[in-house]
Design a protein around this motif. Structure first.
Motif, PDB file in Angstrom:
ATOM      1  N   UNK A  42       3.979  25.104 -68.503  1.00  0.00           N
ATOM      2  CA  UNK A  42       3.278  26.335 -68.841  1.00  0.00           C
ATOM      3  C   UNK A  42       2.758  26.957 -67.552  1.00  0.00           C
ATOM      4  N   UNK A  43       3.161  28.210 -67.320  1.00  0.00           N
ATOM      5  CA  UNK A  43       2.648  28.950 -66.171  1.00  0.00           C
ATOM      6  C   UNK A  43       2.309  30.350 -66.638  1.00  0.00           C
ATOM      7  N   UNK A  44       1.047  30.731 -66.530  1.00  0.00           N
ATOM      8  CA  UNK A  44       0.601  32.038 -67.016  1.00  0.00           C
ATOM      9  C   UNK A  44      -0.507  32.538 -66.112  1.00  0.00           C
ATOM     10  N   UNK A  45      -0.311  33.684 -65.470  1.00  0.00           N
ATOM     11  CA  UNK A  45      -1.316  34.242 -64.569  1.00  0.00           C
ATOM     12  C   UNK A  45      -2.644  34.477 -65.272  1.00  0.00           C
ATOM     13  N   UNK A  46      -2.601  34.711 -66.596  1.00  0.00           N
ATOM     14  CA  UNK A  46      -3.841  34.968 -67.325  1.00  0.00           C
ATOM     15  C   UNK A  46      -4.749  33.744 -67.335  1.00  0.00           C
ATOM     16  N   UNK A  47      -4.158  32.555 -67.103  1.00  0.00           N
ATOM     17  CA  UNK A  47      -4.981  31.343 -67.107  1.00  0.00           C
ATOM     18  C   UNK A  47      -6.033  31.411 -66.014  1.00  0.00           C
ATOM     19  N   UNK A  48      -5.636  31.942 -64.854  1.00  0.00           N
ATOM     20  CA  UNK A  48      -6.583  32.034 -63.737  1.00  0.00           C
ATOM     21  C   UNK A  48      -7.651  33.086 -63.981  1.00  0.00           C
ATOM     22  N   UNK A  49      -7.344  34.074 -64.777  1.00  0.00           N
ATOM     23  CA  UNK A  49      -8.320  35.135 -65.020  1.00  0.00           C
ATOM     24  C   UNK A  49      -9.290  34.793 -66.142  1.00  0.00           C
ATOM     25  N   UNK A  50      -9.078  33.641 -66.793  1.00  0.00           N
ATOM     26  CA  UNK A  50     -10.015  33.197 -67.816  1.00  0.00           C
ATOM     27  C   UNK A  50      -9.779  33.785 -69.187  1.00  0.00           C
ATOM     28  N   UNK A  51      -8.604  34.381 -69.442  1.00  0.00           N
ATOM     29  CA  UNK A  51      -8.348  34.982 -70.737  1.00  0.00           C
ATOM     30  C   UNK A  51      -8.103  33.950 -71.830  1.00  0.00           C
ATOM     31  N   UNK A  52      -7.732  32.725 -71.385  1.00  0.00           N
ATOM     32  CA  UNK A  52      -7.599  31.656 -72.366  1.00  0.00           C
ATOM     33  C   UNK A  52      -9.002  31.246 -72.807  1.00  0.00           C
ATOM     34  N   UNK A  53      -9.215  31.128 -74.092  1.00  0.00           N
ATOM     35  CA  UNK A  53     -10.493  30.685 -74.636  1.00  0.00           C
ATOM     36  C   UNK A  53     -10.335  29.280 -75.200  1.00  0.00           C
ATOM     37  N   UNK A  54     -11.325  28.441 -74.921  1.00  0.00           N
ATOM     38  CA  UNK A  54     -11.214  27.063 -75.374  1.00  0.00           C
ATOM     39  C   UNK A  54     -11.264  26.939 -76.885  1.00  0.00           C
ATOM     40  N   UNK A  55     -11.695  27.979 -77.586  1.00  0.00           N
ATOM     41  CA  UNK A  55     -11.749  27.897 -79.042  1.00  0.00           C
ATOM     42  C   UNK A  55     -10.556  28.602 -79.698  1.00  0.00           C
ATOM     43  N   UNK A  56      -9.554  28.986 -78.905  1.00  0.00           N
ATOM     44  CA  UNK A  56      -8.379  29.635 -79.476  1.00  0.00           C
ATOM     45  C   UNK A  56      -7.432  28.588 -80.029  1.00  0.00           C
ATOM     46  N   UNK A  57      -7.686  28.155 -81.256  1.00  0.00           N
ATOM     47  CA  UNK A  57      -6.851  27.143 -81.866  1.00  0.00           C
ATOM     48  C   UNK A  57      -7.261  25.759 -81.424  1.00  0.00           C
ATOM     49  N   UNK A  58      -6.909  24.793 -82.177  1.00  0.00           N
ATOM     50  CA  UNK A  58      -7.207  23.402 -81.860  1.00  0.00           C
ATOM     51  C   UNK A  58      -6.200  22.892 -80.832  1.00  0.00           C
ATOM     52  N   UNK A  59      -6.691  22.243 -79.773  1.00  0.00           N
ATOM     53  CA  UNK A  59      -5.798  21.708 -78.758  1.00  0.00           C
ATOM     54  C   UNK A  59      -4.878  20.665 -79.373  1.00  0.00           C
ATOM     55  N   UNK A  60      -3.642  20.666 -78.860  1.00  0.00           N
ATOM     56  CA  UNK A  60      -2.704  19.658 -79.356  1.00  0.00           C
ATOM     57  C   UNK A  60      -1.584  19.487 -78.341  1.00  0.00           C
ATOM     58  N   UNK A  61      -1.219  18.238 -78.091  1.00  0.00           N
ATOM     59  CA  UNK A  61      -0.053  17.903 -77.301  1.00  0.00           C
ATOM     60  C   UNK A  61       0.671  16.764 -77.999  1.00  0.00           C
ATOM     61  N   UNK A  62       1.983  16.828 -78.129  1.00  0.00           N
ATOM     62  CA  UNK A  62       2.729  15.759 -78.818  1.00  0.00           C
ATOM     63  C   UNK A  62       2.762  14.480 -77.993  1.00  0.00           C
TER      64      UNK A  62
END
Length: 474
Positions: A42-62
């Motif tokens: 996963x590479x997304x420039x928005x990650x550095x700008x803080x647009x990802x919110x920790x409450x946006x869906x429940x975290x999950x990794x297989x």
């Protein structure tokens, strides 16, 4: 799989996402369906700008993931439900992760081999949970203060902790590191590493810690093996106090260090350099033992205010070039005369050096003897007349040296004699046997002594050959 197929299927094995319009919640829901996913990038420039919110869906990794690459991972820890039993590689640079698991939970990761959490918010890491780890890169983890290490880490090869706040790095009993990077670990006070456990170290960087201003290490290996070679240059700067040990009476130094080696196999020399420790307090006996314990050393340079030369120089049996520019030393150890392979001895600005070893002539292979600006030195020992290989003798600005050994003419290989700035008033008779000898001194002195042809080198300094001498008394 591309970002346009975020829903995925049970058969999906890999997913590479490089899209500024990634729908975060949809991604998390999609991952739940991918029961066989092995690679996630996963590479997304928005990650550095803080647009990802920790409450946006429940975290999950297989749990099937083997390789996880997530630039600027936006959460403070890995999902609690993620067991990571199959994980081999983690690359999460510039992530917001502060600990691997929420609440300090520990999970043993048996298969993990490569971890790169550089430039992250990580505060602590427990190597006891990753015993098969080969590479750990925590560079520029500026909040990193604690690294927990078990008694054995037999597979760890590369440890990079530069710019962290780690204060004490405990050393396991079993460790085979080849790379150790501690650049700008200013808070590092001690490195606990039993002798022998770092003997395979080939790349070391301690630049920016309290002990070392910089460390430059260059190692090369050849196949088939070539003759072993190693060179060390240390420039010492005195420090007023050590912030870690303000009441210590030991002398305190910061070093600039350059080390290079060409070895068919590891010499263990970097381990000995590491034994200096990152603290500025310097036990001179231990310092001397570390220097004189280096293997295959052919060139050694020591510069600065170190008050004494290493005591056991004779142990450096391979040494060919020795340069000392130590303003406070008053004498050299007599055992320096046991360096049977020494070809060059250069003493520069040793201002307090009062005398040389009487048996200096025991350096039977010496070709170059430089005594420059040794202003307290008075006498040149007669034994140097035994140096059959000596080609160049420099005594420039040894202002208290007033005479040369009478038998200097026995030095049949001598080609250059520099007496510029000395107090020498006459030349020994035997020196006129050396017809090819070139002498450097003051223009006035050479001409007044009877040399008929002199060549100017600079203002008031000239050179001539013995063959140009004309006896003014005839």
């Amino acid at each position: 799989m591309l970002a346009s197929h975020l829903q995925g299927t049970k058969a999906t094995r890999s997913m590479i996402l490089n899209d500024p319009d990634i729908h975060r919640a949809k991604l998390m829901r999609g991952l739940r369906k991918m029961k066989k996913l092995r690679l996630l990038c996963v590479y997304d420039d928005d990650l550095l700008s803080g647009k990802w919110k920790t409450d946006e869906g429940v975290q999950y990794l297989p749990d099937t993931l083997r390789s996880l690459h997530w630039f600027a991972y936006p959460f403070c820890c890995l999902p609690k439900t993620f067991q990571a039993n199959n994980l081999v590689n983690i690359e999460m640079t510039r992530s917001y992760i502060s600990q691997l698991w929420e609440g300090g939970e520990t999970k043993v990761l048996e298969k993990i081999r490569f971890v790169d959490l550089s430039f992250s918010k990580l505060r602590t890491f427990n190597l006891g949970m990753t015993r098969n780890l080969e590479t750990l890169d925590l560079r520029n983890c500026n909040d990193m203060a604690e690294l927990q290490m078990p008694s054995k880490l037999p597979k760890l090869k590369d440890l990079i902790l530069s710019h962290s706040k780690v204060s004490n790095r405990g050393g396991p009993e079993k460790l085979d590191l080849t790379t150790l990077n501690l650049i700008d670990c200013y808070y590092l006070q001690e490195i606990h590493a039993p002798m022998g456990c770092l003997k395979k170290l080939t790349r070391l960087n301690l630049s920016g810690c309290l002990r070392f201003e910089y460390v430059r290490v260059n190692t090369q290996y050849f196949s088939p093996p070539v003759d072993s070679l190693a060179k060390l240059e240390l420039i010492a700067e005195s420090l007023g106090r050590c912030p870690f040990h303000p009441n210590s009476n030991l002398p305190k130094f910061k070093f600039q260090c350059k080390y290079g080696e060409v070895l068919p196999s590891s010499s263990g020399n970097l381990e000995k350099l590491l034994s200096f420790g990152p603290c500025a307090c310097t036990n001179l006996d231990s310092f001397s033992a570390s220097i004189c314990g280096l293997k295959h050393l052919i060139a050694l340079t020591l510069d600065g205010n170190i008050p004494e030369a290493p005591k056991d120089l004779w142990k450096l049996a391979s040494l060919e070039v020795l340069t000392l520019s130590m303003k406070e030393i008053k004498q050299l150890p007599d055992n320096i005369c046991m360096l049977k392979h020494l070809k060059s001895l250069d003493l520069k600005s040793c201002w307090l050096l009062e005398k040389l070893p009487m048996d200096l002539g025991g350096l039977e292979c010496l070709e170059e003897l430089h005594l420059t600006d040794c202003v307290s030195l008075r006498d040149i020992p007669d034994s140097i007349c035994n140096m059959k290989c000596l080609r160049n003798l420099h005594l420039s600005y040894c202002i208290q040296v007033e005479k040369l050994p009478e038998e200097l003419g026995r030095l049949e290989s001598l080609k250059l004699l520099n007496i510029e700035g000395t107090g020498i008033g006459h030349l020994p008779e035997s020196i006129f046997r050396l017809k090819d000898l070139r002498i450097i001194g003051s223009t006035w002195w050479l001409k007044s002594y009877g040399f008929t042809f002199v060549t100017d080198i600079s203002t008031n300094i000239a050179s001539c050959y013995i063959s140009d001498y004309f006896d003014l008394n005839l």
